[in-house]
Design an enzyme around this catalytic site. Structure first.
Site, PDB file in Angstrom:
ATOM      1  N   ARG A  36       0.822  -1.216   0.000  1.00  0.00           N
ATOM      2  CA  ARG A  36       0.000   0.000   0.000  1.00  0.00           C
ATOM      3  C   ARG A  36       0.857   1.267   0.000  1.00  0.00           C
ATOM      4  NH1 ARG A  36      -2.631   1.851   3.363  1.00  0.00           N
ATOM      5  NH2 ARG A  36      -4.491   2.607   2.274  1.00  0.00           N
TER       6      ARG A  36
ATOM      7  N   PRO B   4      -7.499  13.241   5.191  1.00  0.00           N
ATOM      8  CA  PRO B   4      -7.486  11.932   4.536  1.00  0.00           C
ATOM      9  C   PRO B   4      -8.424  10.911   5.171  1.00  0.00           C
ATOM     10  CG  PRO B   4      -5.646  12.070   6.031  1.00  0.00           C
ATOM     11  CD  PRO B   4      -6.372  13.393   6.139  1.00  0.00           C
TER      12      PRO B   4
ATOM     13  N   ASN C  55      -8.335   6.741   8.963  1.00  0.00           N
ATOM     14  CA  ASN C  55      -7.403   7.453   8.091  1.00  0.00           C
ATOM     15  C   ASN C  55      -7.128   6.587   6.862  1.00  0.00           C
ATOM     16  OD1 ASN C  55      -4.988   8.559   6.892  1.00  0.00           O
ATOM     17  ND2 ASN C  55      -4.676   9.714   8.782  1.00  0.00           N
ATOM     18  N   HIS C  56      -7.460   7.116   5.688  1.00  0.00           N
ATOM     19  CA  HIS C  56      -7.354   6.341   4.441  1.00  0.00           C
ATOM     20  C   HIS C  56      -5.901   6.060   4.056  1.00  0.00           C
ATOM     21  CE1 HIS C  56      -9.069   4.334   1.145  1.00  0.00           C
ATOM     22  NE2 HIS C  56      -9.906   5.253   0.684  1.00  0.00           N
ATOM     23  N   ALA C  57      -4.963   6.749   4.660  1.00  0.00           N
ATOM     24  CA  ALA C  57      -3.557   6.442   4.398  1.00  0.00           C
ATOM     25  C   ALA C  57      -3.195   5.055   4.919  1.00  0.00           C
ATOM     26  CB  ALA C  57      -2.648   7.499   5.031  1.00  0.00           C
TER      27      ALA C  57
END
Length: 208
Positions: A11, A24, A184-186
């Site tokens: 990722r 994010p 958090n999409h990170a």
């Protein structure tokens, strides 16, 4: 506790992309069925809230990405994720708790009760100890919501999952609980949130 090898993470590009965003985070709301957990709490004289929170924490601890936290430019992997939830006071204010997770419900319940007593006998908002290795959660038992938004601190690297639990609703023979989760999409994708809800439902369906 250890650090993720970001350079060799599948990722890596997603991580870098979402860290460029001002906010994010993403969130969603889904219903979980709590019929069996509700009945179990009733039979044993336990707090229904603590029963479903324990099931939630089991689910959180079973999903690898929900144990990741951004600290500086590193990703820390926590061995165990603990609980931080709001605890109401008689005057309608609340305090933030922080207590250790245990797979054993009785231990988990005792940890919660000690924090509840501390909060209800103080006016402090923040707990005396804290770690990013937790989730933030709150109960909103007055509203069976279908949408939810968490306050945003302005820190785009804030990576502690935030959860909220709504008012119970009945659908035929089922008792449903609205659950909001913000991540958090990170670090976390929809796939991982799906894993969480699947595991959460499995834990809620167990009769211990």
């Amino acid at each position: 506790m250890k650090y993720l090898d970001i350079e060799n993470w599948n990722r890596k590009e997603l991580f870098k992309h979402f860290r460029t965003m001002a906010d994010p985070t993403f969130g969603l709301v889904a219903d979980v069925e709590v019929s069996k957990t509700y009945q179990l709490a009733k039979e044993k004289g336990d707090s229904f809230f603590v029963r479903y929170l324990h099931a939630c924490m089991k689910a959180i601890n079973s999903v690898e990405n929900l144990k990741y936290r951004i600290e500086d430019d590193k990703v820390t992997i926590y061995d165990v994720i603990n609980a931080s939830t709001t605890v109401a006071r008689p005057d309608t204010t609340f305090g933030f708790s922080y207590f250790d997770y245990s797979e054993d419900f009785e231990v988990f319940n005792q940890n919660y009760l000690e924090e509840k007593e501390r909060i209800q006998n103080s006016t402090n908002l923040l707990p005396p100890r804290y770690s990013l290795g937790c989730i933030h959660s709150s109960a909103i038992p007055w509203v069976s919501f279908t949408g939810h938004k968490e306050p945003f601190s302005g820190n785009k690297d804030n990576s502690v999952p935030q959860l909220a639990f709504g008012k119970l609703k009945k659908e035929k023979e089922k008792i449903l609980l609205p659950v909001a989760i913000n991540v958090n999409h990170a670090l976390v994708d929809g796939y991982h949130v799906g894993q969480f809800f699947e595991k959460f439902q499995q834990e809620l369906d167990k009769i211990d």
